[in-house]
Motif scaffolding. Structure first.
Motif: not given
Length: 732
Positions: A497-516
């Motif tokens: 599901d490439h739409d979901l892939v893109r949404r997951v990537a967006e979530w990761e980018r938004e909080d990817g800076g968190s050290d956890k």
């Protein structure tokens, strides 16, 4: 009378060697000993040719600087401030070494890792260490063991697929179809000729280029690639039967493509290619681009992955010792040596191996294709090219070989005649010296181009980076699967599901800076930059020695630090432009690069030096780290490519193979558009840095899901539009 400033309270002078702080070494220890010695060597170089005693001192100072730098950087008892102070003083000593080598470039051979350290040098090293107050423990010599076997020879490897090829082709008949012309006279039989031949180049003369076909065909290259006219000329010469070339074109003129297509024209397969490690991956890529009908293989380590039936075998100098045996028996029809100035020291191990291989190839085929590639101008230190001429079969240890001797005899002159040197120079050039500069072929190449140079990270850092990428991909997959589990309405999804892939990537980018979340796309790219630093600096050092001034760009301070340390070890003069400099220090660094001929490289921060500078004294740029936007990359290149630049500009972009680096480079290019980036110099931003980061994450997740799906059938899963909420995922 000036009064001495009182000592601050609490700062007592240490009384024991163990308690002495490194800052006290201003007046004692190894640093003042090195400083005194290097000044003496510098003064000796200023008086004229450096004599043996000063050469020994030069080498010893360089060795001790390396050892002291390594010791200080790893000593846990040294504070950061003390470490910085000591490293600064060592950098100063290294700078003097570099300036001294600029006066007498023969000193650079003493800095090579495989340079011989004489007993006199070892003795002087011990004396310097004792003068610094250090105890020198003599090495214990082992008692002779009469029953012990003789010292083992260097480890020799024969890869399994090579054995298979040897069994499939047990008879490799020698080819003596082309016999070189024999001299018809013996006018020069009693003359020593090598020294006059070298002298013929020291005095300069006409352009150093053999006659080439004037109107070569310009066919469309493989996969839509086009040959430029100067490239087609050399390939046409090979097609007409010429078989030895010293190809000394400036960097950026496509020597790799010329060598591969010359081999195609001469049908010189299997072809052996010996290269420095930093360009090994690039040769494999270029072989795939220009000769796609030929298979190529790269020799790594002990050669477990070598394809013994490949048409092109690529090996780096550092591992020749273990493979020289089977390479010499493989039946190669041609050999290419890239960055051929690496073999100028005939006593070095790599030079001996290269010369042995060329000799063994000639013993099986009288007229093989032999090509030496280097951008170093031939009019400087021509003695350095003795090994290259020997590799090409033009000379042996003491005299010209048959082809060159026949040409010299045909001139009808001896070294006692006035016109001998000019005629001899022409005779050597006609054997295959080809030298073109960017300005000479400016009509062939764009005024600015970006050349990607892939490098392999095959050490611990490379393995760590690939593990970090895999961990990031696993975290993305966990988020993707968690999102699937929260859907209410089930529908059949065919594949990913490439739409979901893109949404997951967006979530990761938004909080990817968190050290956890562990390593994110930013930290992975930074680690890649750190791992590439030494390789990028090595390549910049090669460029500096070949064509002069080079601009080196990096994003992070630690990458700049590693590059500067590499330049110091290589004896390359450099200046630095950083964000924490005062305006005065910045001006001094820029002026040094622009006006001082001994400063060959300027190490620049992408953010601090990407705008507002004019560095057009150089025409080569090395981009050690990738930018997130094309505008930042373009701004850096435009420090060199600007009004007043008289030469075509080449930006060498260092790409870490087998990581996310190539995908980032492709994304930057796709967003910017090739025309805007490489042809018209537009600074227009097409796409943002966030777009590149998002697409990089999409790529990682998609590839990971494709691997998982390859082993499992399609399942019934909800549609992406039915996702109501996504729970926080903290672990893969």
């Amino acid at each position: 009378m000036a009064q001495r400033a009182p000592r601050r309270s609490g700062a007592s002078r240490p009384t024991s060697r163990e308690g002495r702080r490194p800052r006290a070494r201003d007046e004692e220890g190894i640093l003042p000993v090195l400083a005194k010695a290097v000044r003496q060597v510098e003064a000796a170089a200023q008086r004229g040719p450096v004599r043996p005693g000063a050469r020994t001192a030069y080498q010893v100072v360089a060795l001790l600087v390396r050892e002291e730098r390594a010791r200080v950087k790893t000593d846990p008892e040294v504070s950061e401030a003390e470490r910085s102070a000591v490293l600064t003083r060592l950098d100063g000593i290294a700078t003097i070494l570099a300036k001294t080598a600029a006066r007498d470039t023969s000193l650079l051979a003493l800095l090579a890792e495989d340079a011989t350290v004489s007993s006199a040098a070892l003795s002087l090293k011990e004396d310097m260490l004792r003068a610094a107050g250090r105890e020198v423990e003599p090495e214990e010599e082992p008692e002779p063991d009469e029953t012990a076997a003789a010292p083992a020879a260097p480890q020799r490897i024969v890869p399994p697929t090579v054995i298979a090829r040897q069994l499939a082709n047990p008879f490799l008949a020698p080819d003596y179809s082309a016999v070189p012309p024999r001299p018809t006279t013996n006018r020069l039989g009693g003359w020593e000729l090598l020294t006059p031949l070298f002298r013929a180049f020291e005095s300069g003369g006409d352009a150093t280029c053999m006659p080439l076909p004037e109107d070569p065909d310009l066919p469309m290259g493989m996969r839509g690639l086009h040959l430029m006219r100067h490239q087609a000329q050399l390939v046409a010469a090979a097609a007409e039967g010429h078989r030895t070339f010293l190809l000394a074109d400036e960097p950026g003129l496509g020597k790799t493509a010329q060598a591969l297509l010359a081999a195609e024209a001469a049908d010189a397969f299997p072809l052996l290619v010996a290269v420095p490690n930093v360009v090994k991956a690039n040769w494999a890529r270029e072989a795939e681009l220009w000769t796609p009908r030929r298979t190529s293989t790269v020799v790594h380590g002990n050669g477990e992955t070598v394809d013994g039936f490949a048409d092109i075998v690529i090996v780096n100098y550092e591992i020749l010792d273990r493979h020289v045996g089977w390479l010499g028996e493989h039946g190669f029809q041609g050999m290419v040596v890239d960055e051929a100035h690496f073999i100028k020291n005939k006593t070095s191990q790599r030079s001996r191996h290269v010369l042995e291989l060329s000799e063994r190839i000639r013993s099986r085929r009288l007229n093989p294709l032999l090509m030496a590639l280097t951008g170093t101008p031939l009019i400087n230190d021509i003695e350095d090219f003795r090994a290259i001429w020997q590799f090409l079969g033009w000379i042996d240890d003491t005299k010209p070989r048959m082809t060159l001797m026949a040409a010299l005899e045909e001139n009808g002159l001896t070294p006692a005649d006035h016109g001998f040197y000019k005629a001899a120079r022409t005779s050597v050039i006609d054997l295959g010296i080809v030298r073109r500069r960017k300005v000479d072929v400016a009509a062939d190449i764009p005024s600015r181009r970006i050349a990607d140079l892939p490098v392999e990270l095959d050490d611990e850092a490379g393995r760590s980076i690939r593990a970090a990428e895999q961990e990031l991909a696993r975290r993305l997959v966990a988020r993707y699967e968690s999102a699937l589990a929260t859907r209410k309405v089930s529908v059949v999804v065919d594949g990913i599901d490439h739409d979901l892939v893109r949404r997951v990537a967006e979530w990761e980018r938004e909080d990817g800076g968190s050290d956890k979340t562990g390593d994110n796309v930013f930290t992975v790219m930074r680690r890649i930059g750190q791992a590439k630093a030494g390789l990028a600096a090595d390549y910049a050092a090669q460029l500096a020695r070949n064509v002069g001034k080079v601009v080196f760009f990096a994003k992070h301070i630690d990458v700049m630090d590693e590059a500067e340390q590499t330049f110091a070890r290589r004896g390359i003069g450099y200046s630095s432009i950083r964000g924490d400099q005062t305006p005065k220090a910045r001006k001094v660094a820029i002026d040094a690069f622009l006006t001082d001929p001994e400063v060959s490289v300027v190490v620049c921060s992408l953010t601090a030096a990407g705008v507002g500078l004019n560095l057009q004294v150089a025409s080569n740029v090395v981009l050690a780290e990738l930018s997130w936007t094309s505008a930042e990359q373009t701004q850096a290149i435009d420090r060199v490519h600007r009004i007043g630049q008289t030469e075509p500009v080449t930006a060498w972009r260092i790409i870490a193979a087998q990581t996310i680096d190539p995908r980032i480079a492709q994304l930057i290019d796709d967003k910017a558009g090739l025309a805007a980036r490489a042809l018209d110099g537009s600074d227009e931003e097409v796409g943002s840095s966030a777009d590149v980061q998002l697409e990089a994450l999409v790529t990682l997740l998609t590839k990971a899901l494709e691997k998982r799906q390859a082993a499992a059938p399609a399942t019934e899963v909800p549609a992406a539009a039915d996702v109501l909420e996504v729970p926080e995922v903290t672990e893969a």
